[in-house]
Design a protein around this motif. Structure first.
Motif, PDB file in Angstrom:
ATOM      1  N   ASP A  93       0.529  -1.111   0.256  1.00  0.00           N
ATOM      2  CA  ASP A  93       0.536   0.286   0.296  1.00  0.00           C
ATOM      3  C   ASP A  93       0.552   1.363   0.035  1.00  0.00           C
ATOM      4  O   ASP A  93       1.904   0.967   0.965  1.00  0.00           O
ATOM      5  CB  ASP A  93      -0.805   0.007   1.544  1.00  0.00           C
ATOM      6  CG  ASP A  93      -1.538   0.921   1.187  1.00  0.00           C
ATOM      7  OD1 ASP A  93      -3.035   0.648   0.654  1.00  0.00           O
ATOM      8  OD2 ASP A  93      -1.823   1.894   1.301  1.00  0.00           O
ATOM      9  N   SER A  94       0.137   2.248  -0.641  1.00  0.00           N
ATOM     10  CA  SER A  94       0.989   4.075  -0.647  1.00  0.00           C
ATOM     11  C   SER A  94       1.129   4.179   0.823  1.00  0.00           C
ATOM     12  O   SER A  94       1.804   5.166   0.522  1.00  0.00           O
ATOM     13  CB  SER A  94       0.561   4.571  -2.034  1.00  0.00           C
ATOM     14  OG  SER A  94      -0.538   4.510  -2.007  1.00  0.00           O
ATOM     15  N   VAL A  97       2.211   4.326   6.869  1.00  0.00           N
ATOM     16  CA  VAL A  97       1.332   3.985   8.009  1.00  0.00           C
ATOM     17  C   VAL A  97       2.412   3.726   8.936  1.00  0.00           C
ATOM     18  O   VAL A  97       3.261   3.177   8.460  1.00  0.00           O
ATOM     19  CB  VAL A  97       0.054   3.328   8.311  1.00  0.00           C
ATOM     20  CG1 VAL A  97      -0.796   4.390   7.766  1.00  0.00           C
ATOM     21  CG2 VAL A  97       0.329   2.347   7.431  1.00  0.00           C
ATOM     22  N   ASN A  98       1.758   2.987  10.229  1.00  0.00           N
ATOM     23  CA  ASN A  98       3.043   1.770  10.880  1.00  0.00           C
ATOM     24  C   ASN A  98       2.143   1.033  11.363  1.00  0.00           C
ATOM     25  O   ASN A  98       1.857   0.444  11.138  1.00  0.00           O
ATOM     26  CB  ASN A  98       3.059   3.197  12.455  1.00  0.00           C
ATOM     27  CG  ASN A  98       3.502   2.118  13.453  1.00  0.00           C
ATOM     28  OD1 ASN A  98       3.959   1.180  13.565  1.00  0.00           O
ATOM     29  ND2 ASN A  98       4.202   2.333  14.386  1.00  0.00           N
ATOM     30  N   GLU A  99       3.383   0.656   9.994  1.00  0.00           N
ATOM     31  CA  GLU A  99       3.305  -1.642   9.775  1.00  0.00           C
ATOM     32  C   GLU A  99       3.348  -1.810  11.213  1.00  0.00           C
ATOM     33  O   GLU A  99       2.361  -2.802  10.622  1.00  0.00           O
ATOM     34  CB  GLU A  99       4.707  -2.244   8.333  1.00  0.00           C
ATOM     35  CG  GLU A  99       4.227  -1.083   7.212  1.00  0.00           C
ATOM     36  CD  GLU A  99       4.721  -2.063   6.148  1.00  0.00           C
ATOM     37  OE1 GLU A  99       5.366  -2.870   6.464  1.00  0.00           O
ATOM     38  OE2 GLU A  99       4.547  -1.354   5.065  1.00  0.00           O
ATOM     39  N   ALA A 100       3.830  -1.964  12.305  1.00  0.00           N
ATOM     40  CA  ALA A 100       3.589  -3.024  13.160  1.00  0.00           C
ATOM     41  C   ALA A 100       2.253  -2.668  13.670  1.00  0.00           C
ATOM     42  O   ALA A 100       1.782  -3.298  14.176  1.00  0.00           O
ATOM     43  CB  ALA A 100       5.143  -2.385  14.043  1.00  0.00           C
ATOM     44  N   LEU A 101       1.777  -1.067  13.807  1.00  0.00           N
ATOM     45  CA  LEU A 101       0.835  -1.345  14.330  1.00  0.00           C
ATOM     46  C   LEU A 101      -0.035  -1.485  13.432  1.00  0.00           C
ATOM     47  O   LEU A 101      -1.129  -2.006  14.052  1.00  0.00           O
ATOM     48  CB  LEU A 101       0.407   0.375  14.913  1.00  0.00           C
ATOM     49  CG  LEU A 101      -0.633   0.858  15.241  1.00  0.00           C
ATOM     50  CD1 LEU A 101      -0.838   0.362  16.539  1.00  0.00           C
ATOM     51  CD2 LEU A 101      -0.583   2.683  14.879  1.00  0.00           C
ATOM     52  N   ALA A 102       0.026  -1.516  12.100  1.00  0.00           N
ATOM     53  CA  ALA A 102      -1.094  -2.197  10.964  1.00  0.00           C
ATOM     54  C   ALA A 102      -1.197  -3.637  11.416  1.00  0.00           C
ATOM     55  O   ALA A 102      -2.296  -4.606  10.962  1.00  0.00           O
ATOM     56  CB  ALA A 102      -0.804  -1.812   9.480  1.00  0.00           C
ATOM     57  N   ASP A 103      -0.388  -4.150  11.223  1.00  0.00           N
ATOM     58  CA  ASP A 103       0.051  -5.490  12.129  1.00  0.00           C
ATOM     59  C   ASP A 103      -1.183  -5.999  13.063  1.00  0.00           C
ATOM     60  O   ASP A 103      -1.353  -7.067  12.942  1.00  0.00           O
ATOM     61  CB  ASP A 103       1.878  -5.485  11.810  1.00  0.00           C
ATOM     62  CG  ASP A 103       1.678  -7.844  11.554  1.00  0.00           C
ATOM     63  OD1 ASP A 103       1.646  -7.948  12.671  1.00  0.00           O
ATOM     64  OD2 ASP A 103       1.986  -8.163  10.646  1.00  0.00           O
ATOM     65  N   PHE A 104      -0.549  -5.604  13.483  1.00  0.00           N
ATOM     66  CA  PHE A 104      -1.131  -5.922  15.078  1.00  0.00           C
ATOM     67  C   PHE A 104      -2.132  -5.889  14.586  1.00  0.00           C
ATOM     68  O   PHE A 104      -3.568  -6.614  15.252  1.00  0.00           O
ATOM     69  CB  PHE A 104      -0.558  -4.874  16.695  1.00  0.00           C
ATOM     70  CG  PHE A 104      -1.617  -4.992  17.536  1.00  0.00           C
ATOM     71  CD1 PHE A 104      -1.061  -6.184  18.213  1.00  0.00           C
ATOM     72  CD2 PHE A 104      -2.376  -4.313  17.984  1.00  0.00           C
ATOM     73  CE1 PHE A 104      -1.473  -6.302  19.614  1.00  0.00           C
ATOM     74  CE2 PHE A 104      -3.326  -4.263  19.371  1.00  0.00           C
ATOM     75  CZ  PHE A 104      -2.769  -5.962  19.886  1.00  0.00           C
ATOM     76  N   ILE A 105      -3.145  -4.618  14.416  1.00  0.00           N
ATOM     77  CA  ILE A 105      -4.451  -4.547  14.184  1.00  0.00           C
ATOM     78  C   ILE A 105      -5.343  -5.202  13.252  1.00  0.00           C
ATOM     79  O   ILE A 105      -6.255  -5.906  13.937  1.00  0.00           O
ATOM     80  CB  ILE A 105      -4.927  -2.833  14.185  1.00  0.00           C
ATOM     81  CG1 ILE A 105      -4.681  -1.920  14.814  1.00  0.00           C
ATOM     82  CG2 ILE A 105      -6.179  -3.138  12.970  1.00  0.00           C
ATOM     83  CD1 ILE A 105      -4.849  -1.006  14.057  1.00  0.00           C
ATOM     84  N   THR A 136      -4.354   4.502  10.604  1.00  0.00           N
ATOM     85  CA  THR A 136      -4.183   3.262  10.600  1.00  0.00           C
ATOM     86  C   THR A 136      -5.327   2.438  10.445  1.00  0.00           C
ATOM     87  O   THR A 136      -5.539   1.303   9.502  1.00  0.00           O
ATOM     88  CB  THR A 136      -3.541   2.576  11.707  1.00  0.00           C
ATOM     89  OG1 THR A 136      -2.307   3.572  12.261  1.00  0.00           O
ATOM     90  CG2 THR A 136      -2.674   1.440  11.481  1.00  0.00           C
ATOM     91  N   ILE A 137      -6.387   2.293  10.909  1.00  0.00           N
ATOM     92  CA  ILE A 137      -7.952   1.102  10.995  1.00  0.00           C
ATOM     93  C   ILE A 137      -8.380   2.208   9.150  1.00  0.00           C
ATOM     94  O   ILE A 137      -8.399   1.608   8.689  1.00  0.00           O
ATOM     95  CB  ILE A 137      -8.793   1.977  12.127  1.00  0.00           C
ATOM     96  CG1 ILE A 137      -8.268   0.816  13.312  1.00  0.00           C
ATOM     97  CG2 ILE A 137      -9.941   1.376  12.215  1.00  0.00           C
ATOM     98  CD1 ILE A 137      -9.187   1.618  14.544  1.00  0.00           C
ATOM     99  N   ASN A 138      -8.261   3.575   9.181  1.00  0.00           N
ATOM    100  CA  ASN A 138      -8.828   3.924   7.974  1.00  0.00           C
ATOM    101  C   ASN A 138      -8.397   2.867   6.956  1.00  0.00           C
ATOM    102  O   ASN A 138      -8.970   3.199   6.048  1.00  0.00           O
ATOM    103  CB  ASN A 138      -8.823   5.842   7.670  1.00  0.00           C
ATOM    104  CG  ASN A 138     -10.192   6.004   9.124  1.00  0.00           C
ATOM    105  OD1 ASN A 138     -10.889   5.772   9.671  1.00  0.00           O
ATOM    106  ND2 ASN A 138      -9.242   7.157   9.350  1.00  0.00           N
ATOM    107  N   VAL A 139      -6.579   3.261   7.032  1.00  0.00           N
ATOM    108  CA  VAL A 139      -6.151   2.843   5.953  1.00  0.00           C
ATOM    109  C   VAL A 139      -6.970   1.272   5.315  1.00  0.00           C
ATOM    110  O   VAL A 139      -7.148   0.666   4.566  1.00  0.00           O
ATOM    111  CB  VAL A 139      -4.503   3.104   6.312  1.00  0.00           C
ATOM    112  CG1 VAL A 139      -4.022   1.629   4.930  1.00  0.00           C
ATOM    113  CG2 VAL A 139      -4.358   4.540   5.845  1.00  0.00           C
ATOM    114  N   ILE A 140      -6.285   0.497   6.932  1.00  0.00           N
ATOM    115  CA  ILE A 140      -7.080  -0.844   5.985  1.00  0.00           C
ATOM    116  C   ILE A 140      -8.223  -0.735   6.619  1.00  0.00           C
ATOM    117  O   ILE A 140      -8.506  -1.870   5.212  1.00  0.00           O
ATOM    118  CB  ILE A 140      -6.752  -1.785   8.009  1.00  0.00           C
ATOM    119  CG1 ILE A 140      -5.548  -1.541   8.416  1.00  0.00           C
ATOM    120  CG2 ILE A 140      -6.918  -3.481   7.600  1.00  0.00           C
ATOM    121  CD1 ILE A 140      -5.131  -2.109   9.664  1.00  0.00           C
TER     122      ILE A 140
END
Length: 238
Positions: A93-94, A97-105, A136-140
């Motif tokens: 994704d372009s 975002v904090n990938e570690a945070l996104a990964d956890f979510i 981050t949630i909005n991106v996911i």
């Protein structure tokens, strides 16, 4: 001549093989190729057995070009989980975002694709700010399947509606945003009167809402409860 009938008790020693012993003897009679065939056949009919790629590699080596190896791979079907699907999109994704945070979510989503942890719980666990979590949630929520990472059924449907193009879209969004409970109660005439539109328009909007998937993550593979295998096969290279 007098005939007499006598009962005599004699002891004869016999050996009765158990099913396990019979199977072991049967295996001993097989050559390497037959053993591999038996293993693959058992994998096909017994869902609790597990195999790794070495089994099929050995079978391919044993048969060479005589058996289509691709058919053997059909014995093990590997499905992609929801988290694997979302993580692939995250890494390409372009958005910054904090990938570690996104990964956890992503890993915190339930089997239907919903985020059940509250913002307060997420902030306590991740030590991220409310703004960073929301971003981050909005991106996911832009990832497919649309509707994932929603925190309610209402949000899940609104996400999916935002990617649709339909004449009844505006009405569908209004009903989902304000009157989802009334729609669930099938108060269609009431909705038509409340929104000052025709019953046909309400029906079209309701059909659009109902076309959305309330459980966008349910069609993906999920970890199942551990089942003790009947047998475990380990291949040791010599």
């Amino acid at each position: 001549m007098k005939l007499e009938t006598n009962l005599k008790q004699t002891q004869i020693q016999t050996q009765k093989l158990s099913l396990k012993q019979q199977f072991s003897l049967k295996v001993l009679e097989m050559n390497d190729t037959q053993v591999l065939d038996a293993i693959v056949a058992e994998l096909e009919i017994n869902p609790v057995l597990e195999a790794n790629e070495n089994i099929y590699a050995m079978q391919e080596h044993a048969y060479g070009d005589r058996t289509p190896f691709d058919l053997a791979l059909n014995y093990v079907v590997q499905e992609e989980s929801l988290s694997e699907t979302l993580l692939k999109q995250l890494h390409t994704d372009s958005h910054q975002v904090n990938e570690a945070l996104a990964d956890f979510i992503i890993e915190s989503l339930d089997s239907n694709g919903y985020l059940r942890l509250s913002m307060e719980e997420l902030m306590e666990i991740t030590h991220a700010s409310f703004e960073e979590l929301e971003e981050t949630i909005n991106v996911i929520q832009t990832f497919e399947p649309y509707g994932v990472c929603a925190r309610s059924l209402q949000e899940c449907i609104l996400i999916q509606l935002s990617y649709l193009h339909h004449p009844a879209l505006k009405t569908a969004i209004t009903i989902t945003d304000r009157y989802l409970e009334e729609l669930a109660q099938n108060k269609l005439p009431w909705l038509a009167s409340c929104l000052n539109i025709s019953l046909e328009e309400v029906n079209a909007a309701a059909a659009l809402i109902r076309s959305c998937n309330p459980k966008p993550g349910s069609s993906y593979a999920h970890p199942s409860a551990y089942v003790a295998a009947d047998a475990k096969i380990t291949v040791i290279d010599r």
